[in-house]
Scaffold this motif. Structure first.
Motif, PDB file in Angstrom:
ATOM      1  N   VAL A 233      43.406  56.996  54.004  1.00  0.00           N
ATOM      2  CA  VAL A 233      43.717  56.647  52.777  1.00  0.00           C
ATOM      3  C   VAL A 233      45.005  56.113  52.818  1.00  0.00           C
ATOM      4  O   VAL A 233      46.203  56.525  52.978  1.00  0.00           O
ATOM      5  CB  VAL A 233      43.601  58.024  51.698  1.00  0.00           C
ATOM      6  N   SER A 234      45.030  54.609  52.369  1.00  0.00           N
ATOM      7  CA  SER A 234      46.319  53.938  52.276  1.00  0.00           C
ATOM      8  C   SER A 234      46.875  53.659  50.819  1.00  0.00           C
ATOM      9  O   SER A 234      45.889  53.404  50.011  1.00  0.00           O
ATOM     10  CB  SER A 234      46.093  52.649  53.036  1.00  0.00           C
ATOM     11  N   VAL A 235      47.952  53.807  50.490  1.00  0.00           N
ATOM     12  CA  VAL A 235      48.561  53.141  49.371  1.00  0.00           C
ATOM     13  C   VAL A 235      48.673  51.722  49.448  1.00  0.00           C
ATOM     14  O   VAL A 235      49.458  51.108  50.146  1.00  0.00           O
ATOM     15  CB  VAL A 235      49.958  53.907  49.035  1.00  0.00           C
ATOM     16  N   ASP A 236      47.963  51.345  48.420  1.00  0.00           N
ATOM     17  CA  ASP A 236      47.878  49.710  48.478  1.00  0.00           C
ATOM     18  C   ASP A 236      49.004  48.843  47.872  1.00  0.00           C
ATOM     19  O   ASP A 236      49.451  47.838  48.325  1.00  0.00           O
ATOM     20  CB  ASP A 236      46.458  49.263  47.743  1.00  0.00           C
ATOM     21  N   ASN A 237      49.642  49.473  46.847  1.00  0.00           N
ATOM     22  CA  ASN A 237      50.796  48.948  46.066  1.00  0.00           C
ATOM     23  C   ASN A 237      52.238  49.494  46.573  1.00  0.00           C
ATOM     24  O   ASN A 237      53.009  49.405  45.727  1.00  0.00           O
ATOM     25  CB  ASN A 237      50.451  48.868  44.588  1.00  0.00           C
ATOM     26  N   LEU A 238      52.395  50.033  47.756  1.00  0.00           N
ATOM     27  CA  LEU A 238      53.709  50.643  47.902  1.00  0.00           C
ATOM     28  C   LEU A 238      54.679  49.605  47.967  1.00  0.00           C
ATOM     29  O   LEU A 238      55.858  50.041  47.774  1.00  0.00           O
ATOM     30  CB  LEU A 238      53.455  51.247  49.388  1.00  0.00           C
ATOM     31  N   PHE A 239      54.510  48.476  48.473  1.00  0.00           N
ATOM     32  CA  PHE A 239      55.659  47.491  48.467  1.00  0.00           C
ATOM     33  C   PHE A 239      56.152  47.095  46.785  1.00  0.00           C
ATOM     34  O   PHE A 239      57.291  46.953  46.843  1.00  0.00           O
ATOM     35  CB  PHE A 239      55.131  45.965  48.906  1.00  0.00           C
ATOM     36  N   MET A 240      55.043  47.256  46.083  1.00  0.00           N
ATOM     37  CA  MET A 240      55.531  46.840  44.700  1.00  0.00           C
ATOM     38  C   MET A 240      56.303  48.153  44.184  1.00  0.00           C
ATOM     39  O   MET A 240      57.278  48.047  43.415  1.00  0.00           O
ATOM     40  CB  MET A 240      54.093  46.791  43.788  1.00  0.00           C
ATOM     41  N   LEU A 241      55.932  49.333  44.410  1.00  0.00           N
ATOM     42  CA  LEU A 241      56.639  50.590  43.895  1.00  0.00           C
ATOM     43  C   LEU A 241      57.943  50.606  44.553  1.00  0.00           C
ATOM     44  O   LEU A 241      58.824  51.071  43.790  1.00  0.00           O
ATOM     45  CB  LEU A 241      55.744  51.875  44.760  1.00  0.00           C
ATOM     46  N   ASN A 242      58.118  50.419  45.817  1.00  0.00           N
ATOM     47  CA  ASN A 242      59.417  50.005  46.400  1.00  0.00           C
ATOM     48  C   ASN A 242      60.475  49.394  45.586  1.00  0.00           C
ATOM     49  O   ASN A 242      61.739  49.494  45.258  1.00  0.00           O
ATOM     50  CB  ASN A 242      59.587  49.807  47.836  1.00  0.00           C
ATOM     51  N   ARG A 243      60.061  48.049  45.347  1.00  0.00           N
ATOM     52  CA  ARG A 243      60.781  47.086  44.826  1.00  0.00           C
ATOM     53  C   ARG A 243      60.897  47.402  43.252  1.00  0.00           C
ATOM     54  O   ARG A 243      62.114  47.110  42.622  1.00  0.00           O
ATOM     55  CB  ARG A 243      59.951  45.633  44.952  1.00  0.00           C
ATOM     56  N   THR A 244      60.028  47.669  42.695  1.00  0.00           N
ATOM     57  CA  THR A 244      60.061  48.096  41.179  1.00  0.00           C
ATOM     58  C   THR A 244      60.890  49.357  40.774  1.00  0.00           C
ATOM     59  O   THR A 244      61.676  49.420  39.755  1.00  0.00           O
ATOM     60  CB  THR A 244      58.554  48.107  40.462  1.00  0.00           C
ATOM     61  N   TYR A 245      60.701  50.488  41.416  1.00  0.00           N
ATOM     62  CA  TYR A 245      61.111  51.571  41.080  1.00  0.00           C
ATOM     63  C   TYR A 245      62.207  52.124  42.275  1.00  0.00           C
ATOM     64  O   TYR A 245      62.978  53.090  41.566  1.00  0.00           O
ATOM     65  CB  TYR A 245      60.142  52.757  41.005  1.00  0.00           C
ATOM     66  N   GLY A 246      62.221  51.836  43.240  1.00  0.00           N
ATOM     67  CA  GLY A 246      62.956  52.262  44.286  1.00  0.00           C
ATOM     68  C   GLY A 246      62.392  53.200  45.262  1.00  0.00           C
ATOM     69  O   GLY A 246      61.590  53.593  45.065  1.00  0.00           O
ATOM     70  N   TYR A 247      63.143  53.343  46.250  1.00  0.00           N
ATOM     71  CA  TYR A 247      62.423  54.164  47.693  1.00  0.00           C
ATOM     72  C   TYR A 247      62.441  55.597  47.328  1.00  0.00           C
ATOM     73  O   TYR A 247      61.310  56.266  47.428  1.00  0.00           O
ATOM     74  CB  TYR A 247      63.188  53.955  48.658  1.00  0.00           C
ATOM     75  N   ASN A 277      52.512  55.170  54.585  1.00  0.00           N
ATOM     76  CA  ASN A 277      51.789  55.006  53.594  1.00  0.00           C
ATOM     77  C   ASN A 277      50.484  55.632  53.465  1.00  0.00           C
ATOM     78  O   ASN A 277      49.376  55.130  52.709  1.00  0.00           O
ATOM     79  CB  ASN A 277      51.968  53.439  52.856  1.00  0.00           C
ATOM     80  N   LYS A 278      49.966  56.149  54.577  1.00  0.00           N
ATOM     81  CA  LYS A 278      48.549  56.644  54.747  1.00  0.00           C
ATOM     82  C   LYS A 278      48.464  58.023  54.866  1.00  0.00           C
ATOM     83  O   LYS A 278      49.303  58.754  55.519  1.00  0.00           O
ATOM     84  CB  LYS A 278      48.057  56.053  56.049  1.00  0.00           C
ATOM     85  N   PRO A 315      52.001  53.886  38.802  1.00  0.00           N
ATOM     86  CA  PRO A 315      50.456  53.726  39.198  1.00  0.00           C
ATOM     87  C   PRO A 315      50.475  53.451  40.860  1.00  0.00           C
ATOM     88  O   PRO A 315      51.355  53.047  41.611  1.00  0.00           O
ATOM     89  CB  PRO A 315      50.139  52.306  38.712  1.00  0.00           C
ATOM     90  N   ILE A 316      49.392  54.087  41.283  1.00  0.00           N
ATOM     91  CA  ILE A 316      49.188  54.008  42.786  1.00  0.00           C
ATOM     92  C   ILE A 316      47.532  53.355  42.803  1.00  0.00           C
ATOM     93  O   ILE A 316      46.844  53.989  42.199  1.00  0.00           O
ATOM     94  CB  ILE A 316      49.337  55.282  43.610  1.00  0.00           C
ATOM     95  N   SER A 317      47.380  52.474  43.702  1.00  0.00           N
ATOM     96  CA  SER A 317      45.870  52.143  44.041  1.00  0.00           C
ATOM     97  C   SER A 317      45.698  52.398  45.549  1.00  0.00           C
ATOM     98  O   SER A 317      46.790  52.296  46.219  1.00  0.00           O
ATOM     99  CB  SER A 317      45.813  50.563  43.702  1.00  0.00           C
ATOM    100  N   LEU A 318      44.463  52.690  45.735  1.00  0.00           N
ATOM    101  CA  LEU A 318      44.426  53.284  47.243  1.00  0.00           C
ATOM    102  C   LEU A 318      43.225  52.245  47.911  1.00  0.00           C
ATOM    103  O   LEU A 318      42.291  51.415  46.904  1.00  0.00           O
ATOM    104  CB  LEU A 318      43.631  54.613  47.156  1.00  0.00           C
ATOM    105  N   ARG A 319      43.144  52.030  48.935  1.00  0.00           N
ATOM    106  CA  ARG A 319      42.208  51.658  49.778  1.00  0.00           C
ATOM    107  C   ARG A 319      42.079  52.750  50.971  1.00  0.00           C
ATOM    108  O   ARG A 319      42.753  53.157  51.678  1.00  0.00           O
ATOM    109  CB  ARG A 319      42.739  50.169  50.623  1.00  0.00           C
TER     110      ARG A 319
END
Length: 617
Positions: A233-247, A277-278, A315-319
């Motif tokens: 299970v992979s977090v699909d939008n982790l890059f966006m989370l990091n940049r928008t909300y912080g690490y 992220n998996k 939000p979190i989306s998965l692949r």
């Protein structure tokens, strides 16, 4: 046992007797001035003397009981036939919560035993299969004591060791020993055991534990002729989370995701933090249809409700990629390799969010190409055709060379060079990367020996770094000249660092003990939290060149690079920017406070000429 033998006291609140640990019998320790010691040695004062720490001497010899009292340890004597315990006089002062009268029997003492104890006094002594040959039988046990009205967190952990002595029937009749409090050590050991098996952020199993326990599922499946499923299970939008909300906020979201995944699986299924992220899951007894249903349920569970964080809902989306055992693999590493291949397909633009592994001719062709590349790597290693190219890293303020990065090159028999990008991914998957890393380290150290003024950085993969014998091999390489380590820098990718944070912290510390410096490479490609960035204790961070390369054309990349620079500078870590290809980018990075620059704008990576080769013309 002959004579009176009471029913088993409730030594762990399970109707079993109590016990204790080692030293001479308590009545002997309580009476040091016996007939054989009543006559003082020649020249000794006939009155008792007080030694250091208030320990009373008698006849020139220290009082054993007084010594134990002074260091907070307790002696005891336990008569198993009568269940009576005779304690040293300091039992109440050492424990603080025990009343000597309440624990004068094994049954009374057992009322305080913690159910978390791995063993009990009764198990250690009365259920021993050993035979007393006349000198007693040693025992040692560790257990917890819970204060009255106390919680599990208040448990006092005890180490109890001593000897038991048999009665006429050969069974334990008496035990005496020594008790000491080991709460701090016990909790440290438990923490170490936890971090070796579990991911500290999420509390889920780590990847090594998951792969190890998967063997059990293979055994159960074979016994009952069942299948089971593996999901990545992979977090699909982790890059966006990091940049928008912080690490740190992204870390909170990932920890919340772990709890939601756990809540949507059965108790018998396994959940693990597989990588940054998996998450990896083992779904027991699942066939293709059931595994697909689980994957769809997890995707919906993540998408339905945002995850609460300190910055608000995120939000979190998965692949998800999946594989079914034993059809898609009869070993853990093969099964998850196939799940990884399915996940790669799920990440493709326009693909379904869940993809189940199916064999394909295209993937088989890819596998055959990988085998061919592996053979080429092995031949190059055997024939000394692995080389290093050196690229300078310069000071941003002055342009002076700070050090050189050693970049791997593979030379074919016809003299052409193979691009590292076409070799290293296969080397990582096949395990050959460790041999390449070893050879590159050897070449870098040779170059340092040839040029006393030079400093060189070498990339080391996560597989190599976390190998049990990595440090012993590095020590062997440095043995002829340990001083070379002070001019050696080891680069670790951010992805490698966050796969196992605690192991990386230990590895960085170990490298620094050699005298080497350590750099985080590809900073920004993963999701290192602010907290972990400080804990890693890196000497420098190198911003991922993919962001630097496009700065002139991408406002998003400029924003992200600036954020990474500010983060690193906030914790006081020097910053390197790689892949600098033009003056405008170099000037911009200087203005933002980058300490070091690297890229073709300053100098391309070139194959150095050794002194021996130069001497030969």
């Amino acid at each position: 046992m002959k004579g009176h033998h009471p029913t088993e006291p409730a030594l762990e609140r399970r109707e079993e007797p109590a016990y204790l640990s080692a030293v001479p019998p308590a009545d002997e320790l309580a009476a040091p001035a016996r007939a054989d010691s009543a006559v003082p040695a020649p020249g000794a004062d006939k009155t008792a003397a007080t030694g250091p720490n208030g320990v009373q001497d008698r006849g020139g010899a220290p009082d054993p009981r007084a010594i134990l009292d002074s260091i907070g340890q307790i002696v005891y004597d336990w008569n198993l036939e009568s269940d009576q315990i005779t304690w040293g006089p300091n039992v109440e002062s050492v424990f603080g919560f025990l009343n000597a009268a309440a624990v004068s029997t094994g049954r009374g003492y057992a009322e305080y035993l913690s159910h978390d104890s791995e063993s009990t006094p009764y198990q250690a002594i009365a259920r021993s299969n050993a035979v007393d040959q006349g000198k007693g039988v040693p025992f040692e046990v560790r257990y917890g004591l819970i204060p009255p009205d106390g919680s599990r967190d208040a448990t006092v952990w005890i180490e109890d060791s001593g000897r038991w002595f048999a009665g006429p029937n050969g069974r334990p009749a008496r035990a005496h020993g020594l008790i000491r409090v080991v709460s701090d050590r016990y909790r440290q050991e438990r923490q170490l055991a936890f971090t070796s098996r579990f991911d500290p952020l999420t509390g889920a199993l780590n990847r090594a534990s998951l792969l190890q326990q998967t063997a059990h599922f293979f055994a159960v499946a074979a016994k009952h002729k069942q299948s089971f499923g593996a999901l990545l299970v992979s977090v699909d939008n982790l890059f966006m989370l990091n940049r928008t909300y912080g690490y740190d906020v992204a870390d909170q979201a990932i920890a919340s995701l772990a709890r939601r995944l756990r809540a949507n699986c059965r108790e018998r299924d396994l959940l693990a933090r597989y990588a940054g992220n998996k998450f990896g899951l083992i779904i027991q007894g699942a066939d293709t249809m059931e595994l697909s249903a689980v994957a769809e349920r997890l995707i919906e569970a993540a998408a339905t409700t945002p995850f609460e964080t300190s910055a608000g809902p995120a939000p979190i989306s998965l692949r998800i990629g999946g594989a079914v055992a034993p059809r898609n693999g009869r070993a853990a590493h093969v099964l998850f390799q196939h799940a990884e291949e399915a996940l790669d397909l799920a990440r493709q633009p326009g693909a379904a969010r869940f993809v189940l592994y199916e064999p394909s001719l295209a993937r088989e062709d890819s596998r055959m190409r990988a085998l061919k590349i592996s053979d080429e790597i092995v031949s190059a290693l055997n024939e000394d055709r692995i080389l290093i190219a050196l690229q300078p890293l310069v000071r941003a303020a002055t342009g002076e060379v700070e050090l050189y990065e050693a970049l791997m090159r593979l030379r074919r028999p016809d003299g052409s060079l193979v691009a590292p990008a076409s070799v290293l991914p296969t080397a990582e998957k096949s395990g050959l990367i460790q041999m390449i890393d070893q050879r590159v380290l050897e070449l870098a150290l040779e170059k340092l020996e040839e040029h006393p003024e030079m400093r060189i950085a070498v990339n080391v993969s996560g597989q190599t770094l976390h190998e049990p014998d990595f440090f012993s091999r590095l020590r062997a390489l440095l043995e002829p000249d340990p001083g070379l380590a002070s001019r050696l820098t080891i680069e670790l990718t951010e992805t490698c660092a966050i796969e196992d944070v605690e192991a990386t912290i230990r590895a960085v510390s170990g490298l620094k003990q050699f005298g080497a410096k350590v750099v985080m490479d590809d900073f920004g490609a993963g999701h290192t939290s602010f907290k972990n960035l400080r804990r890693f204790n890196f000497d420098m961070v190198k911003i991922d060149g993919a962001f630097v390369q496009n700065m002139a054309r991408s406002e998003d990349d400029r924003f992200f690079v600036r954020t990474l620079i500010d983060l690193a500078r906030h914790v006081g870590i020097p910053v390197v920017a790689e892949w600098v290809e033009d003056k405008a980018t170099a000037d911009m990075l200087r203005d933002w406070g980058v300490d070091y620059l690297q890229g073709d704008f300053f100098a391309a990576a070139t194959l150095p000429t050794s002194r021996s080769a130069a001497a030969n013309g």
